[in-house]
Motif scaffolding. Structure first.
Motif, PDB file in Angstrom:
ATOM      1  N   ALA A 175      31.480 -36.359  -5.391  1.00  0.00           N
ATOM      2  CA  ALA A 175      30.631 -35.303  -4.846  1.00  0.00           C
ATOM      3  C   ALA A 175      30.178 -34.248  -5.861  1.00  0.00           C
ATOM      4  CB  ALA A 175      31.358 -34.608  -3.700  1.00  0.00           C
ATOM      5  N   ALA A 176      31.121 -33.572  -6.518  1.00  0.00           N
ATOM      6  CA  ALA A 176      30.745 -32.410  -7.331  1.00  0.00           C
ATOM      7  C   ALA A 176      31.895 -31.961  -8.221  1.00  0.00           C
ATOM      8  CB  ALA A 176      30.352 -31.254  -6.416  1.00  0.00           C
ATOM      9  N   ASP A 177      31.534 -31.140  -9.195  1.00  0.00           N
ATOM     10  CA  ASP A 177      32.507 -30.343  -9.935  1.00  0.00           C
ATOM     11  C   ASP A 177      32.461 -28.940  -9.348  1.00  0.00           C
ATOM     12  OD1 ASP A 177      33.389 -32.278 -11.694  1.00  0.00           O
ATOM     13  OD2 ASP A 177      32.082 -31.646 -13.339  1.00  0.00           O
ATOM     14  N   PHE A 178      33.627 -28.337  -9.178  1.00  0.00           N
ATOM     15  CA  PHE A 178      33.716 -26.965  -8.697  1.00  0.00           C
ATOM     16  C   PHE A 178      34.347 -26.130  -9.798  1.00  0.00           C
ATOM     17  CE2 PHE A 178      33.807 -29.690  -4.992  1.00  0.00           C
ATOM     18  CZ  PHE A 178      32.894 -29.083  -4.146  1.00  0.00           C
ATOM     19  N   GLU A 179      33.618 -25.122 -10.275  1.00  0.00           N
ATOM     20  CA  GLU A 179      34.117 -24.220 -11.311  1.00  0.00           C
ATOM     21  C   GLU A 179      34.707 -22.994 -10.614  1.00  0.00           C
ATOM     22  OE1 GLU A 179      34.065 -24.828 -14.618  1.00  0.00           O
ATOM     23  OE2 GLU A 179      33.029 -26.741 -14.383  1.00  0.00           O
ATOM     24  N   ILE A 180      35.985 -22.737 -10.862  1.00  0.00           N
ATOM     25  CA  ILE A 180      36.702 -21.624 -10.237  1.00  0.00           C
ATOM     26  C   ILE A 180      37.053 -20.627 -11.334  1.00  0.00           C
ATOM     27  CG2 ILE A 180      38.726 -20.990  -8.868  1.00  0.00           C
ATOM     28  CD1 ILE A 180      38.819 -24.065  -8.079  1.00  0.00           C
ATOM     29  N   ASP A 181      36.729 -19.353 -11.121  1.00  0.00           N
ATOM     30  CA  ASP A 181      36.992 -18.364 -12.154  1.00  0.00           C
ATOM     31  C   ASP A 181      38.496 -18.081 -12.272  1.00  0.00           C
ATOM     32  OD1 ASP A 181      37.494 -16.761  -9.932  1.00  0.00           O
ATOM     33  OD2 ASP A 181      36.223 -15.116 -10.604  1.00  0.00           O
ATOM     34  N   ALA A 182      38.867 -17.427 -13.373  1.00  0.00           N
ATOM     35  CA  ALA A 182      40.284 -17.172 -13.671  1.00  0.00           C
ATOM     36  C   ALA A 182      40.957 -16.297 -12.621  1.00  0.00           C
ATOM     37  CB  ALA A 182      40.415 -16.532 -15.052  1.00  0.00           C
ATOM     38  N   ASP A 183      40.201 -15.427 -11.952  1.00  0.00           N
ATOM     39  CA  ASP A 183      40.767 -14.547 -10.921  1.00  0.00           C
ATOM     40  C   ASP A 183      40.885 -15.228  -9.568  1.00  0.00           C
ATOM     41  OD1 ASP A 183      40.909 -12.459 -12.759  1.00  0.00           O
ATOM     42  OD2 ASP A 183      38.924 -11.695 -12.222  1.00  0.00           O
ATOM     43  N   LEU A 184      40.436 -16.476  -9.472  1.00  0.00           N
ATOM     44  CA  LEU A 184      40.461 -17.242  -8.221  1.00  0.00           C
ATOM     45  C   LEU A 184      39.665 -16.548  -7.117  1.00  0.00           C
ATOM     46  CD1 LEU A 184      44.245 -18.160  -8.302  1.00  0.00           C
ATOM     47  CD2 LEU A 184      42.341 -19.638  -8.986  1.00  0.00           C
ATOM     48  N   THR A 185      38.540 -15.926  -7.505  1.00  0.00           N
ATOM     49  CA  THR A 185      37.721 -15.206  -6.528  1.00  0.00           C
ATOM     50  C   THR A 185      36.310 -15.763  -6.390  1.00  0.00           C
ATOM     51  OG1 THR A 185      37.027 -13.602  -8.199  1.00  0.00           O
ATOM     52  CG2 THR A 185      38.962 -13.030  -6.849  1.00  0.00           C
ATOM     53  N   SER A 186      35.909 -16.644  -7.298  1.00  0.00           N
ATOM     54  CA  SER A 186      34.542 -17.154  -7.284  1.00  0.00           C
ATOM     55  C   SER A 186      34.526 -18.652  -7.580  1.00  0.00           C
ATOM     56  CB  SER A 186      33.709 -16.406  -8.335  1.00  0.00           C
ATOM     57  OG  SER A 186      32.405 -16.929  -8.405  1.00  0.00           O
TER      58      SER A 186
ATOM     59  N   THR B 157      31.739 -21.958  -8.125  1.00  0.00           N
ATOM     60  CA  THR B 157      30.381 -22.463  -8.272  1.00  0.00           C
ATOM     61  C   THR B 157      30.440 -23.976  -8.177  1.00  0.00           C
ATOM     62  OG1 THR B 157      29.833 -20.632  -9.749  1.00  0.00           O
ATOM     63  CG2 THR B 157      28.326 -22.508  -9.732  1.00  0.00           C
ATOM     64  N   ALA B 158      29.605 -24.549  -7.304  1.00  0.00           N
ATOM     65  CA  ALA B 158      29.568 -26.003  -7.115  1.00  0.00           C
ATOM     66  C   ALA B 158      28.441 -26.599  -7.935  1.00  0.00           C
ATOM     67  CB  ALA B 158      29.382 -26.330  -5.641  1.00  0.00           C
ATOM     68  N   TYR B 159      28.736 -27.723  -8.578  1.00  0.00           N
ATOM     69  CA  TYR B 159      27.748 -28.490  -9.329  1.00  0.00           C
ATOM     70  C   TYR B 159      27.734 -29.905  -8.754  1.00  0.00           C
ATOM     71  CZ  TYR B 159      27.969 -24.587 -12.565  1.00  0.00           C
ATOM     72  OH  TYR B 159      27.930 -23.330 -13.117  1.00  0.00           O
ATOM     73  N   PRO B 160      26.906 -30.117  -7.708  1.00  0.00           N
ATOM     74  CA  PRO B 160      26.871 -31.441  -7.061  1.00  0.00           C
ATOM     75  C   PRO B 160      26.382 -32.524  -8.030  1.00  0.00           C
ATOM     76  CG  PRO B 160      25.716 -29.790  -5.745  1.00  0.00           C
ATOM     77  CD  PRO B 160      26.005 -29.175  -7.073  1.00  0.00           C
ATOM     78  N   PHE B 161      26.932 -33.714  -7.880  1.00  0.00           N
ATOM     79  CA  PHE B 161      26.498 -34.857  -8.682  1.00  0.00           C
ATOM     80  C   PHE B 161      25.189 -35.389  -8.120  1.00  0.00           C
ATOM     81  CE2 PHE B 161      31.251 -35.762  -9.429  1.00  0.00           C
ATOM     82  CZ  PHE B 161      31.300 -34.833 -10.436  1.00  0.00           C
ATOM     83  N   GLU B 162      24.365 -35.923  -8.992  1.00  0.00           N
ATOM     84  CA  GLU B 162      23.085 -36.492  -8.569  1.00  0.00           C
ATOM     85  C   GLU B 162      23.315 -37.601  -7.543  1.00  0.00           C
ATOM     86  OE1 GLU B 162      19.313 -38.837 -10.521  1.00  0.00           O
ATOM     87  OE2 GLU B 162      20.434 -37.433 -11.783  1.00  0.00           O
ATOM     88  N   GLY B 163      22.605 -37.498  -6.426  1.00  0.00           N
ATOM     89  CA  GLY B 163      22.695 -38.511  -5.376  1.00  0.00           C
ATOM     90  C   GLY B 163      23.865 -38.320  -4.418  1.00  0.00           C
ATOM     91  N   ALA B 164      24.695 -37.311  -4.660  1.00  0.00           N
ATOM     92  CA  ALA B 164      25.852 -37.083  -3.784  1.00  0.00           C
ATOM     93  C   ALA B 164      25.407 -36.447  -2.471  1.00  0.00           C
ATOM     94  CB  ALA B 164      26.872 -36.185  -4.472  1.00  0.00           C
TER      95      ALA B 164
ATOM     96  N   PRO C 291      25.258 -33.754   0.059  1.00  0.00           N
ATOM     97  CA  PRO C 291      25.573 -32.323  -0.022  1.00  0.00           C
ATOM     98  C   PRO C 291      26.572 -31.867   1.045  1.00  0.00           C
ATOM     99  CG  PRO C 291      23.285 -32.668   0.663  1.00  0.00           C
ATOM    100  CD  PRO C 291      23.848 -34.007   0.322  1.00  0.00           C
ATOM    101  N   GLU C 292      26.603 -32.524   2.192  1.00  0.00           N
ATOM    102  CA  GLU C 292      27.560 -32.145   3.235  1.00  0.00           C
ATOM    103  C   GLU C 292      28.993 -32.412   2.790  1.00  0.00           C
ATOM    104  OE1 GLU C 292      26.683 -33.528   7.168  1.00  0.00           O
ATOM    105  OE2 GLU C 292      24.541 -33.123   6.918  1.00  0.00           O
ATOM    106  N   LEU C 293      29.188 -33.451   1.971  1.00  0.00           N
ATOM    107  CA  LEU C 293      30.532 -33.747   1.469  1.00  0.00           C
ATOM    108  C   LEU C 293      31.033 -32.605   0.588  1.00  0.00           C
ATOM    109  CD1 LEU C 293      32.956 -35.602   1.193  1.00  0.00           C
ATOM    110  CD2 LEU C 293      31.724 -36.821  -0.619  1.00  0.00           C
ATOM    111  N   SER C 294      30.150 -32.024  -0.223  1.00  0.00           N
ATOM    112  CA  SER C 294      30.553 -30.895  -1.070  1.00  0.00           C
ATOM    113  C   SER C 294      31.017 -29.714  -0.225  1.00  0.00           C
ATOM    114  CB  SER C 294      29.392 -30.452  -1.972  1.00  0.00           C
ATOM    115  OG  SER C 294      29.107 -31.447  -2.926  1.00  0.00           O
ATOM    116  N   VAL C 295      30.344 -29.468   0.891  1.00  0.00           N
ATOM    117  CA  VAL C 295      30.733 -28.367   1.774  1.00  0.00           C
ATOM    118  C   VAL C 295      32.116 -28.627   2.365  1.00  0.00           C
ATOM    119  CG1 VAL C 295      30.154 -27.166   3.920  1.00  0.00           C
ATOM    120  CG2 VAL C 295      28.339 -27.747   2.290  1.00  0.00           C
TER     121      VAL C 295
END
Length: 141
Positions: A16-27, A29-36, A38-42
């Motif tokens: 589905a995607a890579d999810f980048e989580i900040d060091a404070d665990l507060t944010s 960002t989703a980077y969906p894979f091409e063709g994935a 989008p509901e699966l990422s949610v």
């Protein structure tokens, strides 16, 4: 899961995607894979990624659905596809109030377990609705 040099994390869900989580665990960002899908990422964000963040913050987290019945919480814990959401739906239909579906955060206060409010939308699998119809159908019909 990979710890990045900046102290954050990359949580990879290979389909589905890579999810980048900040060091404070507060944010996140989703980077969906091409063709994935989008509901699966949610779904992954609301389930797996949220569970990881809560765990890293020191909370007890269960793969569970929970319903309030009177002054108590009933939690259904199990693997995917075992019927946690279906049982929660039945309990809500009988008058219970949904606490959460899929990810249950549990806190402890003076030795008492407290189920915390989470996702308030039940996600039933395909086919669960027909099973619920069978349960609610009057005998002999």
């Amino acid at each position: 899961m990979v710890r990045r040099p900046d102290g954050g994390y990359t949580y990879r869900c290979y389909t589905a995607a890579d999810f980048e989580i900040d060091a404070d665990l507060t944010s996140v960002t989703a980077y969906p894979f091409e063709g994935a899908d989008p509901e699966l990422s949610v779904v992954l964000l609301a389930g797996s990624v949220l569970s990881f963040i809560l765990h890293m913050r020191g909370h007890a987290v269960l793969h569970a659905s929970a319903v309030q019945v009177r002054d108590e919480a009933i939690a259904c814990v199990g693997f995917s596809g075992m019927g946690k959401s279906t049982v929660a739906t039945l309990l809500c239909a009988a008058g219970g109030a949904l606490i959460t579906d899929d990810v249950l955060r549990v806190d402890f206060d003076e030795g008492k377990a407290l189920a915390r409010l989470g996702a308030t939308e039940l996600r039933l699998r395909k086919g669960a609705e027909s099973a619920l119809d069978e349960i609610h159908r009057p005998a002999g019909t």
